[in-house]
Design a protein around this motif. Structure first.
Motif, PDB file in Angstrom:
ATOM      1  N   ASP A  93      78.293  10.810  27.536  1.00 56.74           N
ATOM      2  CA  ASP A  93      76.781  11.080  26.950  1.00 56.74           C
ATOM      3  C   ASP A  93      75.914   9.864  27.372  1.00 56.74           C
ATOM      4  O   ASP A  93      74.670   9.808  27.179  1.00 56.74           O
ATOM      5  CB  ASP A  93      76.618  11.580  25.834  1.00 56.74           C
ATOM      6  CG  ASP A  93      76.957  13.221  25.562  1.00 56.74           C
ATOM      7  OD1 ASP A  93      77.080  13.768  26.421  1.00 56.74           O
ATOM      8  OD2 ASP A  93      77.509  13.327  24.451  1.00 56.74           O
ATOM      9  N   HIS A  94      76.625   8.763  28.131  1.00 59.56           N
ATOM     10  CA  HIS A  94      75.811   7.655  28.571  1.00 59.56           C
ATOM     11  C   HIS A  94      75.062   8.155  29.790  1.00 59.56           C
ATOM     12  O   HIS A  94      75.486   8.834  30.809  1.00 59.56           O
ATOM     13  CB  HIS A  94      76.532   6.539  28.498  1.00 59.56           C
ATOM     14  CG  HIS A  94      75.622   5.312  28.769  1.00 59.56           C
ATOM     15  ND1 HIS A  94      75.254   4.857  30.022  1.00 59.56           N
ATOM     16  CD2 HIS A  94      75.159   4.244  27.987  1.00 59.56           C
ATOM     17  CE1 HIS A  94      74.252   3.824  29.752  1.00 59.56           C
ATOM     18  NE2 HIS A  94      74.467   3.383  28.730  1.00 59.56           N
ATOM     19  N   PRO A  95      73.834   7.763  30.121  1.00 56.25           N
ATOM     20  CA  PRO A  95      73.337   8.189  31.214  1.00 56.25           C
ATOM     21  C   PRO A  95      73.988   7.886  32.797  1.00 56.25           C
ATOM     22  O   PRO A  95      73.785   8.570  33.633  1.00 56.25           O
ATOM     23  CB  PRO A  95      71.939   7.366  31.283  1.00 56.25           C
ATOM     24  CG  PRO A  95      71.700   6.736  30.020  1.00 56.25           C
ATOM     25  CD  PRO A  95      72.981   7.152  29.233  1.00 56.25           C
ATOM     26  N   VAL A  96      74.640   6.591  32.665  1.00 51.38           N
ATOM     27  CA  VAL A  96      75.175   6.218  33.846  1.00 51.38           C
ATOM     28  C   VAL A  96      76.477   7.010  34.059  1.00 51.38           C
ATOM     29  O   VAL A  96      76.905   7.567  34.916  1.00 51.38           O
ATOM     30  CB  VAL A  96      75.766   4.682  33.619  1.00 51.38           C
ATOM     31  CG1 VAL A  96      76.790   4.362  34.942  1.00 51.38           C
ATOM     32  CG2 VAL A  96      74.645   3.772  33.407  1.00 51.38           C
ATOM     33  N   ARG A 392      72.521  12.845  23.991  1.00 49.03           N
ATOM     34  CA  ARG A 392      73.873  13.266  23.166  1.00 49.03           C
ATOM     35  C   ARG A 392      73.938  14.560  23.832  1.00 49.03           C
ATOM     36  O   ARG A 392      72.877  15.609  23.582  1.00 49.03           O
ATOM     37  CB  ARG A 392      73.659  13.229  21.997  1.00 49.03           C
ATOM     38  CG  ARG A 392      74.976  13.275  21.012  1.00 49.03           C
ATOM     39  CD  ARG A 392      74.922  12.385  19.951  1.00 49.03           C
ATOM     40  NE  ARG A 392      74.992  10.908  20.174  1.00 49.03           N
ATOM     41  CZ  ARG A 392      74.480   9.960  19.576  1.00 49.03           C
ATOM     42  NH1 ARG A 392      73.604  10.150  18.639  1.00 49.03           N
ATOM     43  NH2 ARG A 392      74.566   8.700  19.993  1.00 49.03           N
ATOM     44  N   GLY A 393      75.100  15.079  24.212  1.00 49.66           N
ATOM     45  CA  GLY A 393      75.447  16.541  24.509  1.00 49.66           C
ATOM     46  C   GLY A 393      74.905  17.016  25.924  1.00 49.66           C
ATOM     47  O   GLY A 393      75.433  17.921  26.395  1.00 49.66           O
ATOM     48  N   VAL A 394      74.259  15.986  26.886  1.00 51.37           N
ATOM     49  CA  VAL A 394      73.945  16.420  27.933  1.00 51.37           C
ATOM     50  C   VAL A 394      75.302  16.420  29.026  1.00 51.37           C
ATOM     51  O   VAL A 394      75.155  17.433  29.857  1.00 51.37           O
ATOM     52  CB  VAL A 394      72.837  15.204  28.675  1.00 51.37           C
ATOM     53  CG1 VAL A 394      72.432  15.553  30.090  1.00 51.37           C
ATOM     54  CG2 VAL A 394      71.617  15.467  27.705  1.00 51.37           C
ATOM     55  N   GLU A 395      76.326  15.447  28.869  1.00 54.60           N
ATOM     56  CA  GLU A 395      77.295  15.625  29.800  1.00 54.60           C
ATOM     57  C   GLU A 395      77.889  16.746  29.622  1.00 54.60           C
ATOM     58  O   GLU A 395      78.272  17.230  30.831  1.00 54.60           O
ATOM     59  CB  GLU A 395      78.473  14.459  29.383  1.00 54.60           C
ATOM     60  CG  GLU A 395      79.223  14.161  30.346  1.00 54.60           C
ATOM     61  CD  GLU A 395      80.154  13.005  29.877  1.00 54.60           C
ATOM     62  OE1 GLU A 395      81.401  13.085  29.981  1.00 54.60           O
ATOM     63  OE2 GLU A 395      79.574  11.878  29.483  1.00 54.60           O
ATOM     64  N   GLY A 396      77.885  17.753  28.561  1.00 51.47           N
ATOM     65  CA  GLY A 396      78.595  19.027  28.487  1.00 51.47           C
ATOM     66  C   GLY A 396      77.735  20.027  28.724  1.00 51.47           C
ATOM     67  O   GLY A 396      78.144  21.217  29.012  1.00 51.47           O
ATOM     68  N   ARG A 397      76.477  19.774  28.801  1.00 49.30           N
ATOM     69  CA  ARG A 397      75.393  20.823  29.085  1.00 49.30           C
ATOM     70  C   ARG A 397      74.258  20.337  30.092  1.00 49.30           C
ATOM     71  O   ARG A 397      73.328  19.928  29.597  1.00 49.30           O
ATOM     72  CB  ARG A 397      74.712  21.295  27.866  1.00 49.30           C
ATOM     73  CG  ARG A 397      73.920  22.445  27.737  1.00 49.30           C
ATOM     74  CD  ARG A 397      73.495  22.914  26.423  1.00 49.30           C
ATOM     75  NE  ARG A 397      72.511  23.837  26.537  1.00 49.30           N
ATOM     76  CZ  ARG A 397      71.093  23.595  26.395  1.00 49.30           C
ATOM     77  NH1 ARG A 397      70.600  22.539  26.358  1.00 49.30           N
ATOM     78  NH2 ARG A 397      70.155  24.614  26.658  1.00 49.30           N
ATOM     79  N   ARG A 402      66.596  16.108  30.173  1.00 50.23           N
ATOM     80  CA  ARG A 402      65.400  15.732  30.181  1.00 50.23           C
ATOM     81  C   ARG A 402      65.116  14.418  30.363  1.00 50.23           C
ATOM     82  O   ARG A 402      65.868  13.302  30.148  1.00 50.23           O
ATOM     83  CB  ARG A 402      64.905  16.135  28.659  1.00 50.23           C
ATOM     84  CG  ARG A 402      64.747  17.339  28.169  1.00 50.23           C
ATOM     85  CD  ARG A 402      64.233  18.543  28.978  1.00 50.23           C
ATOM     86  NE  ARG A 402      64.229  19.975  28.559  1.00 50.23           N
ATOM     87  CZ  ARG A 402      65.115  20.700  29.178  1.00 50.23           C
ATOM     88  NH1 ARG A 402      65.940  20.427  30.004  1.00 50.23           N
ATOM     89  NH2 ARG A 402      65.090  21.999  28.770  1.00 50.23           N
ATOM     90  N   PRO A 403      63.889  13.836  30.982  1.00 44.72           N
ATOM     91  CA  PRO A 403      63.497  12.537  30.848  1.00 44.72           C
ATOM     92  C   PRO A 403      63.442  11.625  29.635  1.00 44.72           C
ATOM     93  O   PRO A 403      63.240  12.308  28.672  1.00 44.72           O
ATOM     94  CB  PRO A 403      62.090  12.575  31.663  1.00 44.72           C
ATOM     95  CG  PRO A 403      61.991  14.166  32.283  1.00 44.72           C
ATOM     96  CD  PRO A 403      62.854  15.116  31.245  1.00 44.72           C
ATOM     97  N   PHE A 404      63.629  10.547  30.008  1.00 43.84           N
ATOM     98  CA  PHE A 404      63.717   9.518  28.819  1.00 43.84           C
ATOM     99  C   PHE A 404      62.363   9.481  28.199  1.00 43.84           C
ATOM    100  O   PHE A 404      61.468   9.397  28.903  1.00 43.84           O
ATOM    101  CB  PHE A 404      64.323   8.331  29.174  1.00 43.84           C
ATOM    102  CG  PHE A 404      64.214   7.168  28.133  1.00 43.84           C
ATOM    103  CD1 PHE A 404      64.672   7.025  27.217  1.00 43.84           C
ATOM    104  CD2 PHE A 404      62.897   6.147  28.581  1.00 43.84           C
ATOM    105  CE1 PHE A 404      64.510   6.158  26.036  1.00 43.84           C
ATOM    106  CE2 PHE A 404      62.964   5.146  27.626  1.00 43.84           C
ATOM    107  CZ  PHE A 404      63.634   4.945  26.430  1.00 43.84           C
TER     108      PHE A 404
END
Length: 515
Positions: A93-96, A392-397, A402-404
């Motif tokens: 879930d880190h942006p990189v 958080r949770g973006v990597e799986g979904r 969303r933008p920072f």
């Protein structure tokens, strides 16, 4: 193996700092850089309260559990050593890491194998000699590269592992992501640690039907998905003068087939990245217009215009023909990556002369900054929950991306430091005497002192004055340091104390004379 201060390390990005090795040599008119153009890292703000790093070299250093002997070439600061274990591209879930996953999704297994855990310590042979870097190449300089000893360094690009992967031939293609290290300036888009991804696809003429390499590549091209992007590609697949094919090794039909497969593959990747960036921005805008505090209703829905991309001929040392891919985004053309048909010498030296293929390189921080609209590269290294919780949770979904949303903007505090170089230390040609001995002056040495003392409490450092005394010829320089913390407002006392330590470090480590 290629990429703008990123191109998978096939070109050396010193000119602008983008691709992996050197694939980033620029030409002619240039597109606008991405909002924050590079992939650099940031240090813990705890460094702001620490004293300058001791300048005497340790006899050994430990990196990721292994010990290495140092010698007079050693130039790795303690702050950089502390970052070698972070590996942001592997942190869930880190942006990189999210950016890496998005790109990998376009290059599926088993055709492509993913390599993400190579150790950052490599030999000078792996980093330079195996790729054909000449002995006098500027990338080898201690002012640009972090050396542990004369024969060992922190890799400057992911292509340091290229010969090994070509030799292994474990799959038809690969994607390699890793942290890489370069001494560089201090600003919101540069840091000494950043993350690159390079990719390659190869075919073996001894393993395709009837030995017809071009037909096999075109058959693979036919199996790739289509897209609806508008593609500008006015030039032929190769040009005898501007963008030559490797006539001693490849037929025109083979080079054209590889180029077509390469371009479609990378167009699909760029389409995935920028479509997700647009979708995330649109979702955030829709949420803002339908919030209780919004008086007007949601805007009328319009059909989004297809993405526009264009291929531009380029030159990279390890590919030919070569191209850069640019995307029209938010009203301007952005250079995204570099790529090309791999130099056959790389395959020959790796012991697989029957292979032919393409390679590309890209900077993960650069793309993540665009995807998430992150304005300062130091944020990637933040442990602040206000930053990390937004992903958080973006990597799986991925549809939840969303933008920072910036959580603070603390005031800047500018401080100047003016000094004379030691007699004879005339910017790259003379010498100076500091605690580390007599060495050539280079601005990156000053940047290292600032980083070691102030960490990520410094937003940027800029040269504002440089002149030679008309009678003595002695050189004077003035740098302006912008102190701005990511997480708090710095007091005058804190800033003055930090600046005093920076000045002291410059005197002790670089041998300058403060004016």
């Amino acid at each position: 193996m290629v990429g703008p201060r990123c191109i998978a390390s096939t070109l050396w990005p010193r000119a602008n700092g983008r691709f992996s090795t050197a694939l980033l040599l620029r030409r002619g008119s240039q597109p606008r850089s991405l909002p924050v153009s590079c992939w650099r890292a940031a240090y813990s703000s705890a460094a702001a309260s620490s004293a300058p790093t001791v300048t005497t070299n340790p006899k050994t250093v430990e990196i990721n559990g292994s010990k290495y002997a140092t010698d007079s070439w050693f130039n790795v600061s303690s702050t950089v050593l502390a970052l070698t274990s972070r590996k942001l591209h592997l942190q869930k879930d880190h942006p990189v890491a999210i950016t890496r996953k998005i790109i990998e999704s376009v290059f599926p297994a088993p055709t492509y194998k993913y390599y993400n855990e190579f150790d950052p310590v490599v030999s000078t042979f792996e980093n330079f000699d195996s790729l054909g870097f000449p002995p006098d190449h500027p990338g080898r300089a201690r002012s640009d590269t972090y050396y542990i000893n004369k024969d060992t360094l922190l890799r400057t690009h992911t292509s340091a592992h290229e010969a090994e992967l070509f030799r292994a031939s474990a799959s038809g293609g690969y994607l390699l992501s890793a942290d890489v290290y370069r001494r560089d300036e201090v600003d919101r888009s540069h840091y000494p640690v950043f993350h690159q991804m390079e990719g390659a696809r190869v075919w073996d003429r001894t393993k395709v039907p009837n030995g017809d390499l071009a037909a096999a590549i075109l058959a693979d091209l036919a199996r790739l998905p289509e897209h609806n992007m508008k593609v500008e590609d006015p030039n032929p697949p190769f040009h005898a003068e501007r963008n030559p094919l490797q006539a001693d090794h490849h037929t025109p039909a083979e080079a054209a087939a590889v180029a077509a497969h390469l371009k479609r593959s990378l167009e699909l990747m760029v389409n995935e990245i920028f479509s997700r960036a647009k979708a995330a921005a649109a979702a955030a805008a829709a949420a803002a217009t339908t919030s209780p505090s919004t008086k007007n209703g949601p805007p009328a829905q319009t059909e989004p215009e297809p993405l526009r991309v264009r291929w531009v001929e380029a030159y990279f040392p390890f590919t030919s023909p070569s191209w850069e891919l640019e995307v029209f985004y938010q009203g301007d053309w952005l250079e995204v990556l570099g790529c090309g048909v791999s130099q056959q010498a790389l395959h020959i030296h790796a012991g697989v002369p029957s292979q032919m293929g393409w390679a590309f390189g890209i900077g993960l921080e650069r793309i993540a900054m665009l995807l998430f609209q992150i304005p300062d590269i130091r944020l990637f290294w933040s442990r602040d929950e206000r930053f990390l919780s937004q992903f958080r949770g973006v990597e799986g979904r991925l549809e939840g991306m969303r933008p920072f949303v910036p959580f603070s903007k603390h005031p800047a505090c500018y401080k100047d430091v003016s000094f004379w170089l030691s007699r004879g230390g005339e910017g790259g040609t003379g010498t100076r005497t500091g605690t580390r001995g007599v060495v050539d002056w280079h601005g990156n040495d000053l940047m290292e002192v600032v980083r070691d003392v102030a960490g990520d409490c410094v937003e940027d450092v800029r040269l504002v004055d440089d002149f030679a005394h008309p009678k003595t010829g002695r050189r004077s320089m003035c740098y302006r340091i912008n102190y701005r913390s990511l997480d708090k407002t710095l007091t005058n006392v804190e800033t003055n104390e930090m600046h005093d330590r920076v000045v002291k470090g410059l005197v002790e480590r670089l041998g300058v004379e403060i004016r």
